[in-house]
Design a protein around this motif. Sequence first.
Motif, PDB file in Angstrom:
ATOM      1  N   THR A   1      44.852  43.562  40.903  1.00  0.00           N
ATOM      2  CA  THR A   1      43.719  44.459  40.663  1.00  0.00           C
ATOM      3  C   THR A   1      42.994  44.161  39.354  1.00  0.00           C
ATOM      4  O   THR A   1      42.161  44.948  38.933  1.00  0.00           O
ATOM      5  N   THR A   2      43.327  43.039  38.737  1.00  0.00           N
ATOM      6  CA  THR A   2      42.758  42.779  37.409  1.00  0.00           C
ATOM      7  C   THR A   2      41.231  42.670  37.445  1.00  0.00           C
ATOM      8  O   THR A   2      40.563  43.115  36.525  1.00  0.00           O
TER       9      THR A   2
ATOM     10  N   LEU B   1      38.606  50.122  33.347  1.00  0.00           N
ATOM     11  CA  LEU B   1      39.833  50.658  32.751  1.00  0.00           C
ATOM     12  C   LEU B   1      39.605  52.054  32.187  1.00  0.00           C
ATOM     13  O   LEU B   1      40.434  52.958  32.360  1.00  0.00           O
TER      14      LEU B   1
ATOM     15  N   ILE C   1      49.391  46.026  40.238  1.00  0.00           N
ATOM     16  CA  ILE C   1      48.263  46.253  39.328  1.00  0.00           C
ATOM     17  C   ILE C   1      48.007  44.995  38.484  1.00  0.00           C
ATOM     18  O   ILE C   1      46.851  44.590  38.288  1.00  0.00           O
ATOM     19  N   SER C   2      49.089  44.378  38.022  1.00  0.00           N
ATOM     20  CA  SER C   2      48.940  43.231  37.123  1.00  0.00           C
ATOM     21  C   SER C   2      48.343  42.009  37.816  1.00  0.00           C
ATOM     22  O   SER C   2      47.536  41.291  37.235  1.00  0.00           O
ATOM     23  N   PHE C   3      48.754  41.781  39.057  1.00  0.00           N
ATOM     24  CA  PHE C   3      48.336  40.537  39.699  1.00  0.00           C
ATOM     25  C   PHE C   3      47.158  40.688  40.658  1.00  0.00           C
ATOM     26  O   PHE C   3      46.404  39.753  40.866  1.00  0.00           O
TER      27      PHE C   3
ATOM     28  N   TYR D   1      39.138  44.309  39.153  1.00  0.00           N
ATOM     29  CA  TYR D   1      38.550  45.645  39.100  1.00  0.00           C
ATOM     30  C   TYR D   1      38.824  46.302  37.752  1.00  0.00           C
ATOM     31  O   TYR D   1      37.941  46.922  37.156  1.00  0.00           O
ATOM     32  N   LEU D   2      40.049  46.131  37.260  1.00  0.00           N
ATOM     33  CA  LEU D   2      40.435  46.821  36.027  1.00  0.00           C
ATOM     34  C   LEU D   2      39.595  46.403  34.829  1.00  0.00           C
ATOM     35  O   LEU D   2      39.327  47.212  33.944  1.00  0.00           O
ATOM     36  N   VAL D   3      39.191  45.140  34.811  1.00  0.00           N
ATOM     37  CA  VAL D   3      38.447  44.624  33.657  1.00  0.00           C
ATOM     38  C   VAL D   3      37.237  45.499  33.347  1.00  0.00           C
ATOM     39  O   VAL D   3      36.968  45.829  32.202  1.00  0.00           O
TER      40      VAL D   3
END
Lengths: 115, 347
Positions: free
Chosen positions: B66-67, B74, B62-64, B69-71
């Motif tokens: 999918t960021t 969330l 998730i950290s590396f 998309y997450l931005v």
Amino acid sequence: MTLRPRLWRPLIAASAAAAVGVTYAGVGAPLRPLVVLWFLAVCPGMALVRLLRLRDSVSELVLAVAVSLSLETVVAAIALYGGHWSPALVLDVVAGIALAGAGAETLLGREGRRS
Amino acid sequence: MPSRGTRAALVLVVLLVFAAIVPSHQLTPFATLSAVTALVVFNRSSTRALPLIMVVAIGAWISFMTTAYLVGHLNALTGHVGSVEQNVSANVGNRLGGSRGHFLVVATRLGMTGMLWSLATVGAVRGLRRGSIALAAVLLALAPFPLILLQGYGGEMLMRVYLFALPFMCFLAAASILPRSGSVFRTAALALASVALAVGCLVTRYGNERMDMVTPAELHAAERLYGLAPPGSVLFAGTSNLAWKFRDYDRYRYDVVTETPQWRRLDPDDPDIGHAVRLVSALMAQAGPHAYLIITRNEMADADIRGPSPPGTLARLEQALERSPHFAVAYRNSEAAIFRLRAGGGA
């Protein structure tokens, strides 16, 4: 799948060669999907799982299928994120792993100790 | 008992499988984590570090990876955490709509699910009491349920929970009715349950076949759509229930007419078809010069079965588009039509 243990190594090697062969030779359906599907579904995982010397052949086969599919997913994901994804490359790498696994089993001489 | 080396290698196998699961699907890693954690907490697995390793693997992914998309999403992912009522409503209540036939199919699905889970509960209680069933089977059957706390998953979470739990639920349900030698009651229960499942399965699996089925003519129309529309085009459909998005996915934009806010403002009981035509015209004009609308038989079936507009609405829209001077039929066969705007046809 009750197969004599000593038959797995040649079967894995022959399946890897056949899968790569029919792919690069451009052989069509139904031969190519059958050969490649058999190889991808069972052989890479079986080549590695046999190194564990499990006594139960059903557990061995179940693990072989799971490891095969996982291995192919991981290889494909690495190729994808590395910008080098192609079905042929993934097949080549997986065939190489299967042959290496079968070769390792031969080198370790474990075949004779299996019942 | 396997040797220490074999056990270590088997843990590596589990980690390899998990490494394949993490990038493959957004939900399965959490279901696996829940199952493994349950096994560890109840002392059914001696590999106590496994849940922690899995958390690290999920966190790393998730950290590396999918960021991006997450931005922007969330809140969509975490906004419903703990909203059990809302999540259950999205998974059950919102599905109980549409035509009477569809209601029957959904109700039968829920009934079959309830029946299976009830049988599994009986099998689990009885088996645990007698010591004939391993606790691990019960834990694995229950492990997916906490996922419902996380979010509604677009109204599909309950179905995913059902599928993740299904192998173990089936095992426990079978244990509840498996006849012991000489038990007439158990044999009769097995026969009855088998008949109920066989008959119910026809309804649950094939009840929506009218909209689930894709005919060769519909598929041919979708292929023609990609032949007509150059890359960069905006492709519209009446509903999202059609076979498309199978070619050059990243080179087209997609939109669904009945899912737009403008369509939702139409009268749900008696939509004005003339207004709907103008709405479609405006949407396509806004999309640019290369906009196409495909309407197929199974889209119409979907609209008729699931609503929210009255049955026949999409068929009436198609007829109106065909008569409209603003639209041209780019392709038509017996079960599908593709429309484009004529020059200057935008509303």
